[in-house]
Design a protein around this motif. Sequence first.
Motif, PDB file in Angstrom:
ATOM      1  N   ILE A 156      -4.364  -8.642   4.054  1.00 43.11           N
ATOM      2  CA  ILE A 156      -5.434  -8.966   3.106  1.00 43.11           C
ATOM      3  C   ILE A 156      -6.542  -7.905   3.083  1.00 43.11           C
ATOM      4  N   THR A 157      -6.241  -6.726   3.621  1.00 42.98           N
ATOM      5  CA  THR A 157      -7.184  -5.606   3.507  1.00 42.98           C
ATOM      6  C   THR A 157      -6.497  -4.379   2.907  1.00 42.98           C
ATOM      7  N   VAL A 158      -5.364  -4.581   2.296  1.00 37.18           N
ATOM      8  CA  VAL A 158      -4.567  -3.473   1.755  1.00 37.18           C
ATOM      9  C   VAL A 158      -5.283  -2.753   0.613  1.00 37.18           C
ATOM     10  N   ASP A 159      -6.247  -3.419  -0.019  1.00 35.61           N
ATOM     11  CA  ASP A 159      -6.952  -2.799  -1.138  1.00 35.61           C
ATOM     12  C   ASP A 159      -7.925  -1.701  -0.709  1.00 35.61           C
ATOM     13  N   GLN A 160      -8.040  -1.451   0.583  1.00 35.36           N
ATOM     14  CA  GLN A 160      -8.836  -0.297   1.030  1.00 35.36           C
ATOM     15  C   GLN A 160      -8.091   1.014   0.751  1.00 35.36           C
ATOM     16  N   PHE A 161      -6.827   0.898   0.383  1.00 35.90           N
ATOM     17  CA  PHE A 161      -6.008   2.061   0.093  1.00 35.90           C
ATOM     18  C   PHE A 161      -5.815   2.180  -1.421  1.00 35.90           C
ATOM     19  N   PRO A 162      -5.839   3.393  -1.960  1.00 41.83           N
ATOM     20  CA  PRO A 162      -5.793   3.573  -3.415  1.00 41.83           C
ATOM     21  C   PRO A 162      -4.495   3.112  -4.074  1.00 41.83           C
ATOM     22  N   GLU A 163      -3.450   2.932  -3.301  1.00 43.11           N
ATOM     23  CA  GLU A 163      -2.174   2.504  -3.869  1.00 43.11           C
ATOM     24  C   GLU A 163      -2.173   1.035  -4.292  1.00 43.11           C
ATOM     25  N   PHE A 164      -3.202   0.278  -3.891  1.00 45.88           N
ATOM     26  CA  PHE A 164      -3.219  -1.166  -4.132  1.00 45.88           C
ATOM     27  C   PHE A 164      -4.507  -1.595  -4.808  1.00 45.88           C
ATOM     28  N   ASP A 165      -4.376  -2.423  -5.837  1.00 49.87           N
ATOM     29  CA  ASP A 165      -5.523  -3.030  -6.502  1.00 49.87           C
ATOM     30  C   ASP A 165      -5.721  -4.462  -6.023  1.00 49.87           C
ATOM     31  N   ASP A 166      -4.638  -5.155  -5.781  1.00 51.01           N
ATOM     32  CA  ASP A 166      -4.684  -6.543  -5.344  1.00 51.01           C
ATOM     33  C   ASP A 166      -5.043  -6.584  -3.853  1.00 51.01           C
ATOM     34  N   PRO A 167      -6.063  -7.339  -3.480  1.00 53.64           N
ATOM     35  CA  PRO A 167      -6.470  -7.353  -2.072  1.00 53.64           C
ATOM     36  C   PRO A 167      -5.505  -8.084  -1.139  1.00 53.64           C
ATOM     37  N   CYS A 168      -4.653  -8.910  -1.683  1.00 54.33           N
ATOM     38  CA  CYS A 168      -3.755  -9.703  -0.833  1.00 54.33           C
ATOM     39  C   CYS A 168      -2.299  -9.298  -1.047  1.00 54.33           C
ATOM     40  N   PHE A 169      -1.685  -8.939   0.033  1.00 61.29           N
ATOM     41  CA  PHE A 169      -0.280  -8.551   0.014  1.00 61.29           C
ATOM     42  C   PHE A 169       0.471  -9.520   0.918  1.00 61.29           C
ATOM     43  N   VAL A 170       1.339 -10.328   0.338  1.00 61.84           N
ATOM     44  CA  VAL A 170       2.168 -11.265   1.093  1.00 61.84           C
ATOM     45  C   VAL A 170       3.575 -11.144   0.525  1.00 61.84           C
ATOM     46  N   LYS A 171       4.400 -10.371   1.230  1.00 67.48           N
ATOM     47  CA  LYS A 171       5.753 -10.108   0.725  1.00 67.48           C
ATOM     48  C   LYS A 171       6.698  -9.825   1.885  1.00 67.48           C
ATOM     49  N   GLN A 172       7.975  -9.975   1.587  1.00 70.23           N
ATOM     50  CA  GLN A 172       9.019  -9.594   2.522  1.00 70.23           C
ATOM     51  C   GLN A 172       9.183  -8.079   2.450  1.00 70.23           C
ATOM     52  N   GLU A 173       8.851  -7.402   3.499  1.00 71.47           N
ATOM     53  CA  GLU A 173       9.011  -5.952   3.604  1.00 71.47           C
ATOM     54  C   GLU A 173       8.325  -5.210   2.451  1.00 71.47           C
ATOM     55  N   HIS A 174       8.084  -3.946   2.658  1.00 71.13           N
ATOM     56  CA  HIS A 174       7.563  -3.097   1.597  1.00 71.13           C
ATOM     57  C   HIS A 174       7.650  -1.646   2.055  1.00 71.13           C
ATOM     58  N   PRO A 175       8.102  -0.759   1.178  1.00 69.26           N
ATOM     59  CA  PRO A 175       8.249   0.637   1.588  1.00 69.26           C
ATOM     60  C   PRO A 175       6.932   1.276   2.029  1.00 69.26           C
ATOM     61  N   TRP A 176       5.799   0.852   1.430  1.00 74.40           N
ATOM     62  CA  TRP A 176       4.515   1.432   1.812  1.00 74.40           C
ATOM     63  C   TRP A 176       4.195   1.149   3.282  1.00 74.40           C
ATOM     64  N   HIS A 177       4.378  -0.082   3.712  1.00 68.45           N
ATOM     65  CA  HIS A 177       4.116  -0.428   5.110  1.00 68.45           C
ATOM     66  C   HIS A 177       5.090   0.296   6.047  1.00 68.45           C
ATOM     67  N   ASP A 178       6.282   0.568   5.552  1.00 66.88           N
ATOM     68  CA  ASP A 178       7.276   1.283   6.362  1.00 66.88           C
ATOM     69  C   ASP A 178       6.894   2.742   6.621  1.00 66.88           C
ATOM     70  N   THR A 179       5.948   3.288   5.853  1.00 67.98           N
ATOM     71  CA  THR A 179       5.536   4.683   6.063  1.00 67.98           C
ATOM     72  C   THR A 179       4.582   4.833   7.251  1.00 67.98           C
ATOM     73  N   TRP A 180       4.148   3.730   7.818  1.00 70.11           N
ATOM     74  CA  TRP A 180       3.246   3.742   8.968  1.00 70.11           C
ATOM     75  C   TRP A 180       4.049   3.664  10.265  1.00 70.11           C
ATOM     76  N   THR A 181       3.550   4.302  11.302  1.00 69.05           N
ATOM     77  CA  THR A 181       4.120   4.128  12.638  1.00 69.05           C
ATOM     78  C   THR A 181       3.480   2.866  13.200  1.00 69.05           C
ATOM     79  N   ALA A 182       4.262   1.817  13.256  1.00 63.96           N
ATOM     80  CA  ALA A 182       3.722   0.496  13.582  1.00 63.96           C
ATOM     81  C   ALA A 182       4.165   0.039  14.966  1.00 63.96           C
ATOM     82  N   GLU A 183       3.267  -0.693  15.618  1.00 60.84           N
ATOM     83  CA  GLU A 183       3.564  -1.278  16.917  1.00 60.84           C
ATOM     84  C   GLU A 183       3.241  -2.768  16.866  1.00 60.84           C
TER      85      GLU A 183
END
Length: 137
Positions: A79-106
Amino acid sequence: MDIDEIERLSREFRAKIDATPKDQFSINMIFFPGSCGDTSLLLSRYLDEAGMGKFNYISARKGERTHAWLQSGKLIIDITVDQFPEFDDPCFVKQEHPWHDTWTAEDKGEANWQQMAGAQAYALASDYDIILNSETD
């Protein structure tokens, strides 16, 4: 898992944050939506109290940038994804997404700030109460 209800609750919580005057928050939340870590922890409690279950805290890095979101299996709640220019909608609730996959996540395990101690736990508890009492339109 009711994804539509998780999205509704996530949007509701984001609206409550947006309705809260920034000067009422602790130092961490005044940078919202850049305070994605604390916001994720607070949202996790909100969803759990609404009966949606537990979510894991994902801490991620891409170059010098950091980001955090909640996840359960492949379901991403951000719910803070709109801090990034790729997103206008502040809430992202979805099964997987290529954008999130570009991050090194732990995966840091269950998102539960109530198990923390000290000033950060106190600040999060205070912010949570302030957010819950915010009036939305």
